[in-house]
Design a protein around this motif. Sequence first.
Motif, PDB file in Angstrom:
ATOM      1  N   ASP A   1      40.049  -3.391  -6.423  1.00 57.44           N
ATOM      2  CA  ASP A   1      41.199  -4.141  -5.925  1.00 57.44           C
ATOM      3  C   ASP A   1      42.372  -3.802  -6.842  1.00 57.44           C
ATOM      4  N   TRP A   2      43.432  -3.200  -6.276  1.00 56.78           N
ATOM      5  CA  TRP A   2      44.588  -2.824  -7.099  1.00 56.78           C
ATOM      6  C   TRP A   2      45.614  -3.949  -7.148  1.00 56.78           C
TER       7      TRP A   2
ATOM      8  N   MET B   1      32.162  -9.373  -2.225  1.00 62.89           N
ATOM      9  CA  MET B   1      33.046  -9.531  -3.374  1.00 62.89           C
ATOM     10  C   MET B   1      34.516  -9.274  -3.033  1.00 62.89           C
ATOM     11  N   PHE B   2      34.780  -8.371  -2.070  1.00 61.05           N
ATOM     12  CA  PHE B   2      36.170  -8.001  -1.788  1.00 61.05           C
ATOM     13  C   PHE B   2      36.590  -8.300  -0.351  1.00 61.05           C
ATOM     14  N   GLY B   3      35.646  -8.567   0.529  1.00 66.46           N
ATOM     15  CA  GLY B   3      35.984  -8.795   1.932  1.00 66.46           C
ATOM     16  C   GLY B   3      36.253  -7.519   2.696  1.00 66.46           C
ATOM     17  N   ILE B   4      35.727  -6.403   2.213  1.00 63.09           N
ATOM     18  CA  ILE B   4      35.950  -5.134   2.911  1.00 63.09           C
ATOM     19  C   ILE B   4      34.990  -5.024   4.083  1.00 63.09           C
ATOM     20  N   LYS B   5      35.529  -4.723   5.252  1.00 62.08           N
ATOM     21  CA  LYS B   5      34.695  -4.568   6.454  1.00 62.08           C
ATOM     22  C   LYS B   5      34.216  -3.126   6.539  1.00 62.08           C
ATOM     23  N   PHE B   6      32.897  -2.958   6.529  1.00 60.97           N
ATOM     24  CA  PHE B   6      32.330  -1.615   6.669  1.00 60.97           C
ATOM     25  C   PHE B   6      31.970  -1.434   8.137  1.00 60.97           C
ATOM     26  N   GLU B   7      32.771  -0.651   8.847  1.00 60.44           N
ATOM     27  CA  GLU B   7      32.578  -0.507  10.293  1.00 60.44           C
ATOM     28  C   GLU B   7      31.319   0.283  10.579  1.00 60.44           C
ATOM     29  N   GLY B   8      30.459  -0.302  11.421  1.00 60.84           N
ATOM     30  CA  GLY B   8      29.209   0.360  11.754  1.00 60.84           C
ATOM     31  C   GLY B   8      28.043  -0.098  10.906  1.00 60.84           C
ATOM     32  N   HIS B   9      28.295  -1.017   9.977  1.00 58.52           N
ATOM     33  CA  HIS B   9      27.190  -1.541   9.158  1.00 58.52           C
ATOM     34  C   HIS B   9      26.283  -2.397  10.047  1.00 58.52           C
TER      35      HIS B   9
ATOM     36  N   PRO C   1      33.639 -19.410   1.265  1.00 60.60           N
ATOM     37  CA  PRO C   1      34.924 -19.046   1.867  1.00 60.60           C
ATOM     38  C   PRO C   1      35.738 -17.968   1.142  1.00 60.60           C
ATOM     39  N   TYR C   2      35.359 -17.570  -0.071  1.00 58.12           N
ATOM     40  CA  TYR C   2      36.232 -16.660  -0.832  1.00 58.12           C
ATOM     41  C   TYR C   2      35.545 -15.325  -1.114  1.00 58.12           C
ATOM     42  N   HIS C   3      36.344 -14.378  -1.581  1.00 56.90           N
ATOM     43  CA  HIS C   3      35.807 -13.102  -2.055  1.00 56.90           C
ATOM     44  C   HIS C   3      36.140 -13.008  -3.547  1.00 56.90           C
ATOM     45  N   PRO C   4      35.170 -13.305  -4.402  1.00 54.63           N
ATOM     46  CA  PRO C   4      35.481 -13.621  -5.810  1.00 54.63           C
ATOM     47  C   PRO C   4      36.033 -12.473  -6.644  1.00 54.63           C
ATOM     48  N   LEU C   5      35.785 -11.223  -6.306  1.00 51.66           N
ATOM     49  CA  LEU C   5      36.292 -10.152  -7.177  1.00 51.66           C
ATOM     50  C   LEU C   5      37.708  -9.731  -6.833  1.00 51.66           C
ATOM     51  N   ARG C   6      38.297 -10.376  -5.817  1.00 54.33           N
ATOM     52  CA  ARG C   6      39.717 -10.108  -5.567  1.00 54.33           C
ATOM     53  C   ARG C   6      40.536 -10.657  -6.729  1.00 54.33           C
ATOM     54  N   LYS C   7      41.634  -9.959  -7.020  1.00 54.57           N
ATOM     55  CA  LYS C   7      42.373 -10.292  -8.240  1.00 54.57           C
ATOM     56  C   LYS C   7      42.973 -11.692  -8.190  1.00 54.57           C
ATOM     57  N   GLU C   8      43.267 -12.226  -6.989  1.00 54.68           N
ATOM     58  CA  GLU C   8      43.906 -13.545  -6.948  1.00 54.68           C
ATOM     59  C   GLU C   8      42.895 -14.675  -7.149  1.00 54.68           C
ATOM     60  N   PHE C   9      41.619 -14.369  -7.109  1.00 54.41           N
ATOM     61  CA  PHE C   9      40.598 -15.400  -7.306  1.00 54.41           C
ATOM     62  C   PHE C   9      40.520 -15.736  -8.793  1.00 54.41           C
ATOM     63  N   PRO C  10      40.648 -17.039  -9.158  1.00 56.43           N
ATOM     64  CA  PRO C  10      40.674 -17.363 -10.602  1.00 56.43           C
ATOM     65  C   PRO C  10      39.294 -17.196 -11.240  1.00 56.43           C
ATOM     66  N   LEU C  11      39.308 -16.899 -12.538  1.00 57.30           N
ATOM     67  CA  LEU C  11      38.064 -16.674 -13.280  1.00 57.30           C
ATOM     68  C   LEU C  11      37.160 -17.908 -13.240  1.00 57.30           C
ATOM     69  N   ALA C  12      37.760 -19.098 -13.315  1.00 59.84           N
ATOM     70  CA  ALA C  12      36.958 -20.322 -13.398  1.00 59.84           C
ATOM     71  C   ALA C  12      36.317 -20.681 -12.072  1.00 59.84           C
ATOM     72  N   GLY C  13      36.769 -20.077 -10.985  1.00 61.84           N
ATOM     73  CA  GLY C  13      36.235 -20.417  -9.671  1.00 61.84           C
ATOM     74  C   GLY C  13      37.095 -21.457  -8.981  1.00 61.84           C
ATOM     75  N   ILE C  14      36.784 -21.721  -7.720  1.00 61.80           N
ATOM     76  CA  ILE C  14      37.527 -22.692  -6.919  1.00 61.80           C
ATOM     77  C   ILE C  14      36.528 -23.702  -6.368  1.00 61.80           C
ATOM     78  N   GLU C  15      36.942 -24.949  -6.331  1.00 60.73           N
ATOM     79  CA  GLU C  15      36.037 -25.993  -5.828  1.00 60.73           C
ATOM     80  C   GLU C  15      35.700 -25.751  -4.361  1.00 60.73           C
ATOM     81  N   THR C  16      34.405 -25.765  -4.053  1.00 63.51           N
ATOM     82  CA  THR C  16      33.970 -25.569  -2.672  1.00 63.51           C
ATOM     83  C   THR C  16      32.817 -26.517  -2.371  1.00 63.51           C
ATOM     84  N   ALA C  17      32.482 -26.596  -1.082  1.00 61.68           N
ATOM     85  CA  ALA C  17      31.360 -27.443  -0.671  1.00 61.68           C
ATOM     86  C   ALA C  17      30.051 -26.783  -1.076  1.00 61.68           C
TER      87      ALA C  17
END
Lengths: 410, 209
Positions: free
Chosen positions: B59-60, B118-126, B139-155
Amino acid sequence: MATDFAFPDSAAKAAGAEQEFAPEKMSLSMGPSHPSTHGVLRLQMELDGEVLTKCDPVVGYLHRGDEKIAENMTYNQFVPYTDRLDYLAPLANNMAYAIAVERLAKLDVPARCQAIRVLTAEMARVSAHLMGLGAFGLDVGAWSVLVHSLNQREHLYKLFEELTGARFTTSYTRIGGVSRDIPDGWLGRVIAFCDQFEPALEETLSLLTRNKIFQDRTVGVGIITQADAVAYGLTGPNLRGSGVSLDLRKDKPYSGYEQYEFDVPVGSKGDCYDRYLCRGEEMRQSVRIIRQVVAKFPGGDWYAKDARKIFAPPKDKILTSMEELIQNFMIVTEGPQIPAGEVYFEAENPKGALGFYIVSKGGGVPWRMKIRSPSFCNLSILPKICVGTMMSDVVTLLGSLDFVMGECDR
Amino acid sequence: MSASVDAITSLKGKFPSVTDRLSSDCPAVNVPTGELIAVLQALRDEQAFDLLSDVTAIDWAEGASPRFTAVYHLYSTTSHAAIRVATPCTGDDAAPTVPSVVPLWPGANWHEREAYDMFGIKFEGHPDLRRILMWDGYPYHPLRKEFPLAGIETALPDIEVAEETKAKVIAAPMMGGPFVASAGEMNLTEAEPRAKDESWSERSAKPGA
């Protein structure tokens, strides 16, 4: 006495029976907390009687986000996290990570440092294979193997403790060196260990190799063909057990492995027994390497002295000299300064090829670090090879693949 | 290494759009997304790069173009050469897309599932693109740069347990942190690992807490 019992029509009876005994498949979930799954692995299986028709491994129970953590800390700070990948061979993980970063920094470490790393990595290989062997024996009902191998592993852990200060999570390497030189007389104790280990290993292996019960459980079970093994990216003893002679220590030597003589054991059938034989022979070869390393142990520095922006200076210098104090301060606060670039380095670890793919934009923190874990790749073949095997053979199969979930889930 | 260099020379002859990629170790190429499958197939069948070591993504960060790059590491079990192939992901940030290589290497299955997770990349034909390390429905893709290190509260993943216990997956309790170091050449104050986001400190509550 009249009877009102009527014989039913035989065709209708047959139809009813078919309906009654229609092959209904049972779904069975094994794990994540199950003694045979070697950690928190869950197998979601579909059974037709005793035979598996489907197997879906569920991984990720031990996911700690190591790759995310790596992006947020300096290169040196990540060393302890590598211990916790394959926690049965932390010294080998430490070395793989350190070499990956050094390749990125185009940094060469002295011969003595390389020898220490090879020595510790081979000792880690022996200790990891001992544990794998013991657990495998346990899976197929051979208790005593575990006791023998844990006993030997204890000897190794004493040596690790003397060298690194820790038995389990060693965090021994640094980028550009190791954390400390070997203690006085330690090499002698390593050789003493080898001397008593070789006959003990033969004794332990003799409990299994010609054991009829063990052979009945493993020979011809869980065959992985050569083509499948390569297509699924298997590495390590699991790939070699299938007849592919691929050992990165031989084929792409790193850390001076080209100086040592050793053989690469290769299986012929690719069944659980072949994988067991490969691991047994690898331990013998590791001892052979250990003896060679000790025999020509080089003198000199044990860390890269010229890497002033990467390796921290000695503690006594930091406390007495201004320049070294500043140097240490910069390395601690900013991290070791690594140039921009990309590197992918794979080391031949006990479980297979452990790869680190590091993308750097310069500075002390990686932009992206991908850990290619051998256990993850080795497990991905399960849905393919489990179909058609008996339920009890799945346990054998898992034991023979010898994976570690800490590495698989990262 | 010469086997890899030869491989790249002949690859460039066949696919003119293939360009060199900067690399500190093994030879590396950039490939346009549309030619990825053809290039990898040529490498596998003609150059004997038969082992797919790794599939991953980078992720750039938001605003970069392309934002996501998919990276493939190939290894030859015969010549023992290695090569890195990279391709930019097409599509927008929400659903970056690359073709799947599972038809070439069945072992790519789990690697691509991980990159999707981790990134939400769609591999077409998988054949079976679902999460692998995180749980289904996360709900999230954790290795994207905008995802905080501490995590986000989820169910919690288990709805029944969540209803009964009212428990949640909470962000990591990083008192005064997260102590984040930054990548790139910068001055000491910027590069030092320290709590940059004051909303996470002891003085004010964590987001969502």
